[in-house]
Design a protein around this motif. Structure first.
Motif, PDB file in Angstrom:
ATOM      1  N   CYS A   1       9.556  11.049   7.521  1.00 40.87           N
ATOM      2  CA  CYS A   1       8.421  11.967   7.343  1.00 40.87           C
ATOM      3  C   CYS A   1       8.533  13.177   8.275  1.00 40.87           C
ATOM      4  N   GLU A   2       8.295  14.361   7.704  1.00 39.43           N
ATOM      5  CA  GLU A   2       8.435  15.598   8.490  1.00 39.43           C
ATOM      6  C   GLU A   2       7.288  15.798   9.471  1.00 39.43           C
ATOM      7  N   ARG A   3       6.159  15.141   9.227  1.00 36.00           N
ATOM      8  CA  ARG A   3       4.991  15.426  10.070  1.00 36.00           C
ATOM      9  C   ARG A   3       4.706  14.355  11.094  1.00 36.00           C
TER      10      ARG A   3
ATOM     11  N   VAL B   1      -9.553   0.241   7.201  1.00 36.14           N
ATOM     12  CA  VAL B   1      -9.899  -1.002   7.890  1.00 36.14           C
ATOM     13  C   VAL B   1     -11.353  -0.959   8.355  1.00 36.14           C
ATOM     14  N   ALA B   2     -11.884  -2.137   8.630  1.00 35.15           N
ATOM     15  CA  ALA B   2     -13.241  -2.249   9.165  1.00 35.15           C
ATOM     16  C   ALA B   2     -13.162  -2.987  10.498  1.00 35.15           C
ATOM     17  N   PRO B   3     -14.208  -2.880  11.318  1.00 36.68           N
ATOM     18  CA  PRO B   3     -14.212  -3.639  12.569  1.00 36.68           C
ATOM     19  C   PRO B   3     -13.969  -5.120  12.291  1.00 36.68           C
ATOM     20  N   GLY B   4     -13.179  -5.731  13.160  1.00 32.98           N
ATOM     21  CA  GLY B   4     -12.835  -7.149  12.983  1.00 32.98           C
ATOM     22  C   GLY B   4     -11.486  -7.357  12.331  1.00 32.98           C
ATOM     23  N   ALA B   5     -10.957  -6.313  11.674  1.00 33.34           N
ATOM     24  CA  ALA B   5      -9.652  -6.458  11.010  1.00 33.34           C
ATOM     25  C   ALA B   5      -8.557  -6.687  12.041  1.00 33.34           C
ATOM     26  N   HIS B   6      -7.620  -7.551  11.704  1.00 33.43           N
ATOM     27  CA  HIS B   6      -6.424  -7.737  12.531  1.00 33.43           C
ATOM     28  C   HIS B   6      -5.376  -6.734  12.075  1.00 33.43           C
ATOM     29  N   VAL B   7      -4.787  -6.023  13.022  1.00 29.51           N
ATOM     30  CA  VAL B   7      -3.869  -4.945  12.648  1.00 29.51           C
ATOM     31  C   VAL B   7      -2.606  -4.931  13.502  1.00 29.51           C
ATOM     32  N   VAL B   8      -1.548  -4.414  12.892  1.00 31.10           N
ATOM     33  CA  VAL B   8      -0.302  -4.084  13.587  1.00 31.10           C
ATOM     34  C   VAL B   8      -0.297  -2.572  13.766  1.00 31.10           C
ATOM     35  N   LEU B   9       0.158  -2.102  14.912  1.00 32.32           N
ATOM     36  CA  LEU B   9       0.221  -0.650  15.133  1.00 32.32           C
ATOM     37  C   LEU B   9       1.558  -0.096  14.627  1.00 32.32           C
ATOM     38  N   ASN B  10       1.495   1.083  14.016  1.00 33.16           N
ATOM     39  CA  ASN B  10       2.658   1.769  13.441  1.00 33.16           C
ATOM     40  C   ASN B  10       2.917   3.022  14.266  1.00 33.16           C
ATOM     41  N   TRP B  11       4.108   3.110  14.888  1.00 32.84           N
ATOM     42  CA  TRP B  11       4.382   4.272  15.753  1.00 32.84           C
ATOM     43  C   TRP B  11       4.908   5.479  14.988  1.00 32.84           C
ATOM     44  N   ALA B  12       5.062   5.351  13.674  1.00 34.05           N
ATOM     45  CA  ALA B  12       5.503   6.524  12.891  1.00 34.05           C
ATOM     46  C   ALA B  12       4.741   6.584  11.569  1.00 34.05           C
ATOM     47  N   PRO B  13       3.413   6.744  11.634  1.00 33.31           N
ATOM     48  CA  PRO B  13       2.669   6.766  10.370  1.00 33.31           C
ATOM     49  C   PRO B  13       3.045   7.985   9.531  1.00 33.31           C
ATOM     50  N   PRO B  14       3.477   7.782   8.288  1.00 33.42           N
ATOM     51  CA  PRO B  14       3.921   8.892   7.463  1.00 33.42           C
ATOM     52  C   PRO B  14       2.743   9.670   6.862  1.00 33.42           C
ATOM     53  N   CYS B  15       2.984  10.955   6.522  1.00 29.65           N
ATOM     54  CA  CYS B  15       1.893  11.790   5.990  1.00 29.65           C
ATOM     55  C   CYS B  15       1.635  11.546   4.513  1.00 29.65           C
ATOM     56  N   ARG B  16       2.630  10.976   3.805  1.00 27.33           N
ATOM     57  CA  ARG B  16       2.541  10.694   2.357  1.00 27.33           C
ATOM     58  C   ARG B  16       2.499  11.970   1.525  1.00 27.33           C
ATOM     59  N   ASP B  17       2.864  13.083   2.104  1.00 22.74           N
ATOM     60  CA  ASP B  17       2.672  14.352   1.428  1.00 22.74           C
ATOM     61  C   ASP B  17       3.898  15.258   1.498  1.00 22.74           C
ATOM     62  N   CYS B  18       4.787  15.028   2.466  1.00 18.06           N
ATOM     63  CA  CYS B  18       5.910  15.946   2.667  1.00 18.06           C
ATOM     64  C   CYS B  18       7.050  15.613   1.703  1.00 18.06           C
ATOM     65  N   TRP B  19       8.131  16.385   1.772  1.00 19.55           N
ATOM     66  CA  TRP B  19       9.281  16.219   0.883  1.00 19.55           C
ATOM     67  C   TRP B  19       9.877  14.821   0.999  1.00 19.55           C
ATOM     68  N   TYR B  20      10.050  14.307   2.241  1.00 17.92           N
ATOM     69  CA  TYR B  20      10.650  12.980   2.426  1.00 17.92           C
ATOM     70  C   TYR B  20       9.718  11.869   1.939  1.00 17.92           C
ATOM     71  N   CYS B  21       8.435  11.989   2.269  1.00 21.56           N
ATOM     72  CA  CYS B  21       7.494  10.968   1.787  1.00 21.56           C
ATOM     73  C   CYS B  21       7.502  10.964   0.263  1.00 21.56           C
ATOM     74  N   GLY B  22       7.588  12.169  -0.350  1.00 20.29           N
ATOM     75  CA  GLY B  22       7.595  12.293  -1.806  1.00 20.29           C
ATOM     76  C   GLY B  22       8.799  11.621  -2.439  1.00 20.29           C
ATOM     77  N   ARG B  23       9.933  11.588  -1.703  1.00 20.40           N
ATOM     78  CA  ARG B  23      11.081  10.906  -2.297  1.00 20.40           C
ATOM     79  C   ARG B  23      11.221   9.452  -1.843  1.00 20.40           C
ATOM     80  N   GLY B  24      10.148   8.919  -1.295  1.00 19.00           N
ATOM     81  CA  GLY B  24      10.143   7.497  -0.951  1.00 19.00           C
ATOM     82  C   GLY B  24      10.876   7.182   0.333  1.00 19.00           C
ATOM     83  N   GLU B  25      10.970   8.147   1.247  1.00 19.96           N
ATOM     84  CA  GLU B  25      11.622   7.903   2.535  1.00 19.96           C
ATOM     85  C   GLU B  25      10.650   8.223   3.677  1.00 19.96           C
TER      86      GLU B  25
END
Ligand code: APR
Ligand code: ZN
Length: 357
Positions: free
Chosen positions: A103-105, A75-99
């Motif tokens: 996320c483990e991290r 994002v850049a300054p000025g972007a409108h955003v929603v906050l995510n309280w559980a951002p996934p790592c995209r790297d762990c076993w669960y993220c790898g299987r699409g869940e």
């Protein structure tokens, strides 16, 4: 800047002056424009959950990016955003299987984020601390949304609506014509009710201990309102051919209501626990009943959703008029009015209060 802080279990909530660090290379500073008061925040205050204190409350919010670290690409300054309280790592076993919701991290970082003017460290709820004028969060914790989306609606997408809609569509996979009971009609439960109706469920039995929730349930699309008392089981069976519902969704987070959801469900039916309960609140179920009833008991964490994919989709649905959130917002207030909003929620009044800091 100002933020809503709790200093101990059941201590009075106070708006305090706090200091946030400048965004690190991978972080962004967001001006919070709307933040919902969710029961999980109350659970941080009343001892149901045991967070570290002092704690900045709030985890359901939207705003505008003010400042980004040099490595930020999302994002850049000025972007409108929603906050995510559980951002996934995209790297762990669960993220790898699409869940990514498993996320483990992800999880509430225990390191304090802010401080008081005297240097005392402050923790932030679920990595956000969004009942505040500003937050500083990792870039993965923000999701860009169209600037036309009202901040109030955007805020609710970050918790109650993603959770409620996801529980119906992704966790329970409610199908047209199925019968549904929803127990607990706060922001989460009412959003489950409307998602169940939108999925073609019939009947949609809305259940609460507070009779005042009947009108809200009707607006959300419930076919019936039932009181959560000793008559509940019979009332559910009268409306489901004597069998019980195909799906019961528990949106309170207590053992008693999980048991009520279990009993309301037909043989072979599905119980989905959406509410976040306490560590020591034990659900007792008879072993013979578990076997004989052939029910499925599962939970829905963050609506089994991928917020990066599903929040923008829900934002489009709000903008094209297919997802109406107006009925979820029953009060608006400022940060100074937020303690009273917590009191109303503890009394089971209204649906969501949105704080406009
Ligand atoms: N039976 C039925 N309804 C109940 C009961 C009960 N025993 N106890 C409380 N309720 C109702 C309240 O009257 C209220 O309408 O449950 C509702 C809860 O609503 P909110 O306090 O607004 O909670 P909400 O923010 O919707 O969150 C619900 O989901 O995310 C989790 O932690 C959150 O566990 C909480 C749940
Ligand atoms: Zn929440």
């Amino acid at each position: 800047m100002r933020a809503l802080v709790v200093r101990a279990v059941d201590a009075p909530l106070r708006v305090e002056e706090i200091e946030l660090p400048a965004p690190g290379p991978d972080e962004v500073r967001v001006s919070v424009r709307a933040a919902g008061v969710c029961h999980s925040d109350l659970s941080m205050v009343n001892g149901t959950l045991g967070p570290p204190y002092p704690l900045v409350l709030g985890h359901e919010a939207a705003g505008v990016v003010l400042e980004v670290g040099h490595a930020v690409t999302r994002v850049a300054p000025g972007a409108h955003v929603v906050l995510n309280w559980a951002p996934p790592c995209r790297d762990c076993w669960y993220c790898g299987r699409g869940e990514p919701w498993l996320c483990e991290r992800t999880g509430s970082p225990s390191a304090p984020r802010g401080r008081t003017p005297t240097g005392e460290p402050l923790h932030v709820t679920l990595g956000l601390g969004a009942l505040a004028e500003q937050v500083v969060v990792p870039q993965e914790a923000v999701i860009g949304v169209p600037a036309e989306l009202p901040f109030e609606a955007a805020a609710l997408l970050g918790c109650a609506v993603l959770t409620g809609v996801g529980a119906v569509r992704r966790t329970a996979k409610v199908a047209p014509g199925e019968s549904v009971a929803v127990i607990g009609l706060g922001g989460v439960g009412l959003s489950v009710v409307s998602a169940a109706r939108a999925a073609g469920a019939d009947p949609v039995l809305a259940v609460d201990i507070s009779p005042a929730k009947a009108a809200l349930a009707a607006t959300a699309g419930a076919t019936d309102f039932l009181l959560a008392d000793e008559t509940l089981n019979r009332a559910v069976r009268e409306r489901t051919g004597g069998r019980g519902v195909d799906h019961a969704l528990e949106c309170v987070g207590r053992a008693t209501t999980i048991r009520a959801a279990w009993r309301a469900t037909r043989r072979g039916g599905q119980v989905t626990v959406v509410g976040m309960g306490a560590r020591d609140d034990i659900v007792g179920l008879a072993a013979l009943d578990i076997f004989h009833s052939a029910r499925t008991l599962r939970s829905s964490v963050y609506g089994s959703s991928d917020p990066d994919r599903d929040v923008p989709e829900l934002a489009r649905a709000v903008l094209d008029g297919t997802l109406d959130l107006a009925h979820l917002i029953t009060d608006r207030t400022t940060l100074d009015g937020a303690p009273e909003a917590f009191a109303r929620m503890a009394r089971g009044e209204g649906a969501r209060t949105v704080v406009l800091p």
